[in-house]
Design an enzyme around this catalytic site. Structure first.
Site, PDB file in Angstrom:
ATOM      1  N   GLY A 189      11.990  -0.370   3.515  1.00 58.87           N
ATOM      2  CA  GLY A 189      13.097  -0.878   2.711  1.00 58.87           C
ATOM      3  C   GLY A 189      13.804  -2.047   3.380  1.00 58.87           C
ATOM      4  O   GLY A 189      13.464  -2.448   4.499  1.00 58.87           O
ATOM      5  N   ASN A 242      -5.536  -0.311   7.221  1.00 57.44           N
ATOM      6  CA  ASN A 242      -4.298   0.290   7.704  1.00 57.44           C
ATOM      7  C   ASN A 242      -4.595   0.915   9.063  1.00 57.44           C
ATOM      8  O   ASN A 242      -5.168   1.987   9.141  1.00 57.44           O
ATOM      9  CB  ASN A 242      -3.825   1.341   6.698  1.00 57.44           C
ATOM     10  CG  ASN A 242      -2.610   2.114   7.179  1.00 57.44           C
ATOM     11  OD1 ASN A 242      -2.045   1.807   8.221  1.00 57.44           O
ATOM     12  ND2 ASN A 242      -2.222   3.120   6.428  1.00 57.44           N
ATOM     13  N   GLY A 258       7.923  -5.658   3.978  1.00 56.85           N
ATOM     14  CA  GLY A 258       9.037  -4.998   4.648  1.00 56.85           C
ATOM     15  C   GLY A 258      10.342  -5.373   3.977  1.00 56.85           C
ATOM     16  O   GLY A 258      10.921  -6.413   4.265  1.00 56.85           O
ATOM     17  N   CYS A 274      -2.896   4.623  11.866  1.00 55.53           N
ATOM     18  CA  CYS A 274      -3.385   5.989  11.724  1.00 55.53           C
ATOM     19  C   CYS A 274      -3.613   6.581  13.097  1.00 55.53           C
ATOM     20  O   CYS A 274      -3.906   5.868  14.039  1.00 55.53           O
ATOM     21  CB  CYS A 274      -4.735   5.991  11.004  1.00 55.53           C
ATOM     22  SG  CYS A 274      -4.576   5.925   9.255  1.00 55.53           S
ATOM     23  N   SER A 308       0.829  -1.202   0.000  1.00 57.31           N
ATOM     24  CA  SER A 308       0.000   0.000   0.000  1.00 57.31           C
ATOM     25  C   SER A 308       0.868   1.259   0.000  1.00 57.31           C
ATOM     26  O   SER A 308       1.854   1.343   0.725  1.00 57.31           O
ATOM     27  CB  SER A 308      -0.883  -0.005   1.234  1.00 57.31           C
ATOM     28  OG  SER A 308      -1.629   1.178   1.289  1.00 57.31           O
ATOM     29  N   ASN A 365       3.782  -2.641   8.721  1.00 59.89           N
ATOM     30  CA  ASN A 365       3.866  -1.269   8.255  1.00 59.89           C
ATOM     31  C   ASN A 365       5.260  -0.720   8.608  1.00 59.89           C
ATOM     32  O   ASN A 365       6.086  -1.450   9.148  1.00 59.89           O
ATOM     33  CB  ASN A 365       2.758  -0.432   8.901  1.00 59.89           C
ATOM     34  CG  ASN A 365       2.229   0.595   7.929  1.00 59.89           C
ATOM     35  OD1 ASN A 365       3.005   1.325   7.319  1.00 59.89           O
ATOM     36  ND2 ASN A 365       0.924   0.650   7.772  1.00 59.89           N
TER      37      ASN A 365
HETATM   38  C1  LIG Z   1       6.102   6.409   0.584  1.00 60.72           C
HETATM   39  C2  LIG Z   1       5.360   5.354   1.342  1.00 60.72           C
HETATM   40  C3  LIG Z   1       3.990   5.443   1.453  1.00 60.72           C
HETATM   41  C4  LIG Z   1       3.258   4.483   2.156  1.00 60.72           C
HETATM   42  N1  LIG Z   1       1.910   4.589   2.234  1.00 60.72           N
HETATM   43  C5  LIG Z   1       1.202   3.634   2.891  1.00 60.72           C
HETATM   44  C6  LIG Z   1      -0.217   3.681   2.930  1.00 60.72           C
HETATM   45  O1  LIG Z   1      -0.860   4.572   2.379  1.00 60.72           O
HETATM   46  N2  LIG Z   1      -0.862   2.700   3.619  1.00 60.72           N
HETATM   47  C7  LIG Z   1      -0.201   1.671   4.232  1.00 60.72           C
HETATM   48  O2  LIG Z   1      -0.853   0.805   4.810  1.00 60.72           O
HETATM   49  N3  LIG Z   1       1.131   1.598   4.181  1.00 60.72           N
HETATM   50  C8  LIG Z   1       1.849   2.543   3.531  1.00 60.72           C
HETATM   51  N4  LIG Z   1       3.220   2.446   3.468  1.00 60.72           N
HETATM   52  C9  LIG Z   1       3.892   1.285   4.095  1.00 60.72           C
HETATM   53  C10 LIG Z   1       4.170   0.189   3.061  1.00 60.72           C
HETATM   54  O3  LIG Z   1       2.985  -0.335   2.520  1.00 60.72           O
HETATM   55  C11 LIG Z   1       4.982  -0.963   3.661  1.00 60.72           C
HETATM   56  O4  LIG Z   1       4.241  -1.553   4.703  1.00 60.72           O
HETATM   57  C12 LIG Z   1       6.325  -0.526   4.227  1.00 60.72           C
HETATM   58  O5  LIG Z   1       6.916   0.463   3.420  1.00 60.72           O
HETATM   59  C13 LIG Z   1       7.297  -1.688   4.356  1.00 60.72           C
HETATM   60  O6  LIG Z   1       7.520  -2.318   3.120  1.00 60.72           O
HETATM   61  P1  LIG Z   1       8.770  -1.987   2.156  1.00 60.72           P
HETATM   62  O7  LIG Z   1       9.986  -2.059   2.977  1.00 60.72           O
HETATM   63  O8  LIG Z   1       8.687  -3.007   1.079  1.00 60.72           O
HETATM   64  O9  LIG Z   1       8.544  -0.601   1.640  1.00 60.72           O
HETATM   65  C14 LIG Z   1       3.951   3.403   2.773  1.00 60.72           C
HETATM   66  C15 LIG Z   1       5.336   3.325   2.650  1.00 60.72           C
HETATM   67  C16 LIG Z   1       6.057   4.277   1.952  1.00 60.72           C
HETATM   68  C17 LIG Z   1       7.544   4.144   1.855  1.00 60.72           C
END
Ligand SMILES: Cc1cc2nc3c(=O)[nH]c(=O)nc-3n(C[C@H](O)[C@H](O)[C@H](O)COP(=O)(O)O)c2cc1C
Ligand SMILES: Cc1cc2nc3c(=O)[nH]c(=O)nc-3n(C[C@H](O)[C@H](O)[C@H](O)COP(=O)(O)OP(=O)(O)OC[C@H]3O[C@@H](n4cnc5c(N)ncnc54)[C@H](O)[C@@H]3O)c2cc1C
Ligand code: FES
Lengths: 326, 295
Positions: free
Chosen positions: A220, A128, A247, A131, A22, A195
């Site tokens: 990341g 999500n 993650g 919040c 997301s 998240n």
């Molecule tokens: C720029 C950005 C925006 C995000 N927006 C949301 C969001 O709107 N809703 C949500 O549940 N998670 C959001 N996340 C969290 C990601 O969905 C994910 O859980 C988190 O980044 C870990 O995964 P990754 O390491 O692959 O990025 C966001 C993450 C980033 C970096």
């Protein structure tokens, strides 16, 4: 595509386990320039809120080792525009769409779920809960079992029966298992873990916080060990609850790691910023990784790391040619 | 679909020091073929197993058909990512996405164009100049920078332009002062029909203002803002937002990468860059600590 990678999230069947995370796949149109979205297991939307939100001022992101620190302020067009403009387009692409919802009160989450109830083509809902709860001094729902459960209950009550509801949890809590249990008791069909983690960076040039929002969410590969641990713990406590591992997934082996820890699917987030083709690439690499380990079906690998050492999952016999569908 | 961007492992042909900057030529035929002036490239930094996840965005200085199609970027090595790029050598590979973003809109008729560039961003006006010249346009340049070595392309501008005016803040080349100081005079003398700009935000603001005073359209590339704020270059990360007002008078936050980098100058709220104006669509009424959390 081979049958080997089919997976399920409760009642939702997916052709493969690779989703977008997301907030990281834009509206879908941007990634569609690079690959056909229908190659994804599912597209998870950016969290949709009731109203349009511009989010926080720039700079919203700083780069940290193997990660990003972002404080976006949940920007988005609001549910109205999302239903008119973005969702129909996504559904047209023939990709399963999991809509992520975010709200500032339990009621707002419930209302959003109600808005989706009669919209055809929604494959699943992700809640999500990271919040701020405006009714409770802005404390994050995800940090309190009862608050998270209340949100899940409201969404489950209003969502169309049969559409799976996944609760997406924050990792930086005292005991994520307690919160996972509360969400499942409240009616969550599955869990998305994790998240972002709260963090902060200080700019040595300006001598001030690097982000306008002071603290931000860390994402990341830097957070992958934390995410894998959360999946492992929750799968141990709730072995029959489907989990989407999120993650730091950036490669097929990363995805495999989550699956071995107990995830039935994985979502790719920050890696999409680095490589817009990460979704199909992770899937291809995962298929290769399963084949190289002679694991017959993805489902056989889910939670394998919990099995005693020496346990051998059902294997493809080397002489047996791989079964291909399509 | 030849207008869609591609991801490719591009081979470095050359990296040269040009005054204060580095010019890197990359072999990327599919990108060169699709490129339209004003579009940009997003490069991955640090190689395959890098710990740096954000892409770096660069305007294109020049596209050539040599070696099947090459693209050249110009940049200053101001941080570890660009320093890594500057350290590449011939035959190294760089992961490249492009061409990205919306190009400059081109005049249909052979009109008189003023091209304004500042710093390394000024390099991108030359790709535009090529195209305009081929369409029979008259082109005039104004190039500026703090000192002589920071002004990119002054000799090239003199060679290909109908006129070229250079300003430096320290007076080490051309006229002492900033681009802002000479724009009204140059606009009057050249009788330009349209103004294009590429460079730092202050310069773009000056271009817009001067064009506005003469009732001319301005098209500017917010490439420098994108370089500072962007992380993906493709429109998915939403980190490069800036306020733009539309035909309907409503201010919206748009992405410098996917909705730009070329924007109509008069649409950008220059004074509000880096903020969410209170009247923007979706602006928080009160930005309190409880708004937004860590997302
Ligand atoms: C720029 C950005 C925006 C995000 N927006 C949301 C969001 O709107 N809703 C949500 O549940 N998670 C959001 N996340 C969290 C990601 O969905 C994910 O859980 C988190 O980044 C870990 O995964 P990754 O390491 O692959 O990025 C966001 C993450 C980033 C970096
Ligand atoms: C240099 C120049 C030369 C021209 N020459 C000719 C010519 O010879 N003959 C001719 O007939 N016409 C010409 N035109 C006019 C041209 O074809 C378009 O009509 C003109 O560019 C206006 O287009 P537009 O308002 O649709 O803006 P667009 O081109 O659609 O948008 C311009 C930029 O502004 C941003 N933007 C616009 N509106 C919004 C909004 N509501 N919200 C967010 N962002 C927004 C967009 O992101 C976009 O990048 C010329 C225009 C220019 C600038
Ligand atoms: S740089 Fe990611 S949206 Fe613009």
């Amino acid at each position: 595509m081979s049958d080997r990678v089919r997976t399920t999230l409760g009642a939702l069947e997916l052709p493969n386990p690779v989703l977008t995370a997301s907030g990281c796949g834009g509206t879908g149109r941007e990634l569609a320039q690079f690959f056909d979205l229908s190659r994804l297991g599912a597209f998870v939307t950016t969290s949709v809120m009731a109203q349009a939100r511009a989010g926080r001022p720039t700079p919203r992101v700083t780069e940290t080792p193997s990660g990003l620190l972002t404080a976006m302020g949940l920007p988005g067009p609001g549910i109205e525009t999302f239903l008119e403009r973005d969702l129909p387009w996504l559904i047209e692409q023939d990709v399963r769409v999991i809509v992520s919802l975010a709200g500032n009160s339990v009621e707002e989450y419930g209302d959003l779920a109600l808005r989706l109830r009669h919209v055809p083509g929604v494959a699943g809902i992700e809640v999500n809960v990271a919040c701020p709860n405006v009714e409770d001094r802005g404390r994050m729902f995800a940090r309190h079992p009862s608050a998270a459960a209340a949100v899940v209950r409201a969404v489950r009550a209003h969502a169309r029966p049969g559409v799976p509801v996944l609760a997406k949890l924050a990792p930086d809590v005292t005991d994520i298992v307690t919160i996972a249990l509360a969400c499942v008791d409240a009616g969550a069909d599955g869990l998305t873990l994790i998240n972002t983690l709260e963090g902060m960076a200080i700019d040595p040039g300006t001598l001030r916080p690097g982000l306008t929002g002071v603290s931000g969410g860390l994402s990341g590969p830097a957070i992958r060990p934390v995410a894998v641990h959360c999946v492992y713990q929750v799968h141990a406590a709730l072995p029959s609850t489907p989990i989407v591992g999120v993650g730091g997934v950036a490669s097929g082996l990363d995805a495999l790691e989550f699956i071995l820890a107990g995830a039935s699917a994985v979502a790719v987030g920050t890696a999409l910023f680095h490589d817009p083709n990460a979704g199909p690439r992770v899937l291809r690499e995962l298929e290769e990784a399963l084949a190289a380990r002679r694991i017959a079906r993805l489902a056989d690998a889910v939670g394998l790391a919990h099995k005693p050492a020496g346990y051998v999952p059902p294997q493809v016999r080397p002489q047996e040619p791989e079964k291909e569908t399509l | 679909m030849s207008d869609t961007p591609v991801q490719t492992s591009a081979t470095v042909l050359t990296v040269r020091q040009v005054q204060d900057y580095h010019a890197m030529t990359l072999v990327a035929p599919a990108v060169a073929e699709r490129f339209r002036p004003g579009q940009f490239l997003a490069l991955a930094i640090g190689g395959e197993h890098t710990s740096r996840l954000a892409r770096r965005c660069f305007g294109v200085h020049e596209v050539k058909s040599d070696y099947g199609g090459t693209v050249e970027i110009v940049f200053a090595d101001t941080e570890p990512g660009t320093a890594w790029l500057a350290g590449r050598r011939s035959r190294d590979q760089v992961d490249l996405l492009g061409p990205l973003g919306r190009p400059f809109r081109l005049p249909r008729d052979p009109v008189t164009c003023l091209l304004v560039g500042g710093g390394p961003g000024g390099a991108a006006v030359f790709a535009l100049a090529d195209t305009l010249l081929r369409r029979g346009c008259q082109i005039h340049f104004v190039l500026g920078g703090p000192h002589a070595k920071a002004v990119f392309g002054s000799r090239m501008a003199q060679r290909i332009g109908d006129s070229a005016t250079v300003t430096t803040e320290d007076g080490s080349m051309g006229e002492r002062g900033t681009v802002r100081d000479v724009l009204p005079r140059v606009l009057r003398e050249t009788g330009a029909d349209v103004v294009y700009g590429c460079g730092p935000t202050g310069l773009l603001r000056a271009v817009t203002q001067a064009a506005g005073e003469f009732g001319l359209p301005s098209q500017v590339s917010v490439e420098e803002f994108l370089q500072r704020t962007g992380a993906c270059g493709t429109g998915v990360c939403m980190t490069c937002m800036l306020p733009v007002h539309g035909d309907d008078g409503v201010t919206r936050m748009v992405r410098a990468c996917a909705d730009g980098p070329v924007l109509r100058g008069d649409r950008v709220r220059w004074g509000d860059l880096g903020t969410i104006p209170f009247d923007a669509l979706g602006a928080p009424r009160v930005l309190s600590v409880s708004e937004g959390g860590s997302q």
